[in-house]
Design an enzyme around this catalytic site. Structure first.
Site, PDB file in Angstrom:
ATOM      1  N   HIS A 183       0.809  -1.222   0.000  1.00  0.00           N
ATOM      2  CA  HIS A 183       0.000   0.000   0.000  1.00  0.00           C
ATOM      3  C   HIS A 183       0.840   1.269   0.000  1.00  0.00           C
ATOM      4  O   HIS A 183       0.349   2.366   0.289  1.00  0.00           O
ATOM      5  CB  HIS A 183      -0.929  -0.001   1.229  1.00  0.00           C
ATOM      6  CG  HIS A 183      -2.237   0.664   0.999  1.00  0.00           C
ATOM      7  ND1 HIS A 183      -2.625   1.816   1.649  1.00  0.00           N
ATOM      8  CD2 HIS A 183      -3.258   0.342   0.160  1.00  0.00           C
ATOM      9  CE1 HIS A 183      -3.820   2.172   1.237  1.00  0.00           C
ATOM     10  NE2 HIS A 183      -4.243   1.295   0.337  1.00  0.00           N
ATOM     11  N   LYS A 185       2.846   4.569  -1.290  1.00  0.00           N
ATOM     12  CA  LYS A 185       2.747   5.605  -2.335  1.00  0.00           C
ATOM     13  C   LYS A 185       4.002   6.453  -2.206  1.00  0.00           C
ATOM     14  O   LYS A 185       3.983   7.550  -1.633  1.00  0.00           O
ATOM     15  CB  LYS A 185       1.509   6.485  -2.175  1.00  0.00           C
ATOM     16  CG  LYS A 185       0.166   5.764  -2.292  1.00  0.00           C
ATOM     17  CD  LYS A 185      -0.360   5.381  -0.957  1.00  0.00           C
ATOM     18  CE  LYS A 185      -1.770   4.781  -1.063  1.00  0.00           C
ATOM     19  NZ  LYS A 185      -2.246   4.312   0.256  1.00  0.00           N
ATOM     20  N   ASP A 190      16.890  10.448  -6.949  1.00  0.00           N
ATOM     21  CA  ASP A 190      18.322  10.752  -6.808  1.00  0.00           C
ATOM     22  C   ASP A 190      18.863  10.451  -5.412  1.00  0.00           C
ATOM     23  O   ASP A 190      19.843  11.061  -4.976  1.00  0.00           O
ATOM     24  CB  ASP A 190      18.599  12.212  -7.169  1.00  0.00           C
ATOM     25  CG  ASP A 190      18.359  12.494  -8.649  1.00  0.00           C
ATOM     26  OD1 ASP A 190      18.339  11.520  -9.440  1.00  0.00           O
ATOM     27  OD2 ASP A 190      18.174  13.677  -9.008  1.00  0.00           O
TER      28      ASP A 190
END
Length: 237
Positions: A183, A185, A190
């Site tokens: 779940h 996100k 970099d």
């Protein structure tokens, strides 16, 4: 011997009788008035108003709340307010952007930071249906940026999912290996910029849901997220 009464005497007699009658009438009238006065009854109505003092005690409570907060809002790609706060001992976290969906254009903000990547973009995402973000990743690959994406297996085949498009474009994308739900996100750019929050990269998150995006710059923080990404990447297929 015969009494002779003169008119003068008769008149005097009547005067005396009249005076006696007046006196008797006055006396009887006074007695009647006094008797009537004594026997007459009167009714008096008295209203007594009693004032009772009362003491009313009211308790008034005041709540004083002191709060100190910093809000960083990115309303356009060209105006990003930076706020620095201490995250952990020996390191700093710079807040590069805060975004709330439905009221702000969060997908454009994410796309902006993807376009600025120079070395690597590592992504863990539950839902991914936004075309312009998949295009931004494809463009990054063309610039020579390493792009690796882990997508939740269940959502990879949603209608409008970008999974197949990324595969066909040559982006290194995998399906997560968690038998339940991945779940996250998260995007790590970099090795120093972290994009996180509740926001899935979907149309619903952008247009319908109340979601948030937080963009942070911290090498030490990015290392922690990178460690989680590598664990997820190894389990993915």
């Amino acid at each position: 011997m015969r009494w002779r009464v003169s008119l003068r005497e008769i008149a005097a007699f009547f005067v005396v009788v009249l005076i006696i009658g007046i006196i008797i009438g006055f006396c009887f009238g006074s007695v009647y008035v006094e008797a009537r006065t004594v026997t007459k009854s009167f009714t008096f109505t008295a209203t007594i108003i009693e004032t009772i003092p009362q003491t009313v005690t009211r308790t008034i409570s005041h709540t004083v709340t002191e709060s100190s907060s910093r809000t960083v809002t990115a309303t356009a790609l060209s105006t990003i307010t930076k706020t620095t706060t201490v995250f952990e001992r020996g390191g700093e976290v710079k807040v590069l952007g805060v975004c709330f969906s439905r009221t702000m254009n969060c997908s454009s903000l994410i796309g902006y930071w993807i376009s600025r990547a120079n070395e690597s973009i590592h992504i863990m995402i539950y839902g991914f249906t936004l075309d312009h973000l998949s295009k931004a990743l494809i463009d990054a690959v063309k610039r020579g940026v390493e792009v690796e994406v882990v997508v939740e297996r269940e959502s990879a085949y949603w209608r409008g999912s970008e999974y197949e498009r990324l595969l066909q474009a040559g982006v290194d994308v995998k399906l997560d290996g968690n038998p339940y739900t991945m779940h996250h996100k998260v995007a790590i750019i970099d090795g120093k910029i972290v994009i996180t929050g509740s926001y899935n990269w979907t149309w619903s998150a952008e247009r319908k849901n109340d979601e948030n995006v937080l963009i942070l710059m911290s090498k030490s923080l990015a290392e922690k997220y990178e460690k989680e990404f590598q664990r997820t990447w190894l389990l993915a297929s």
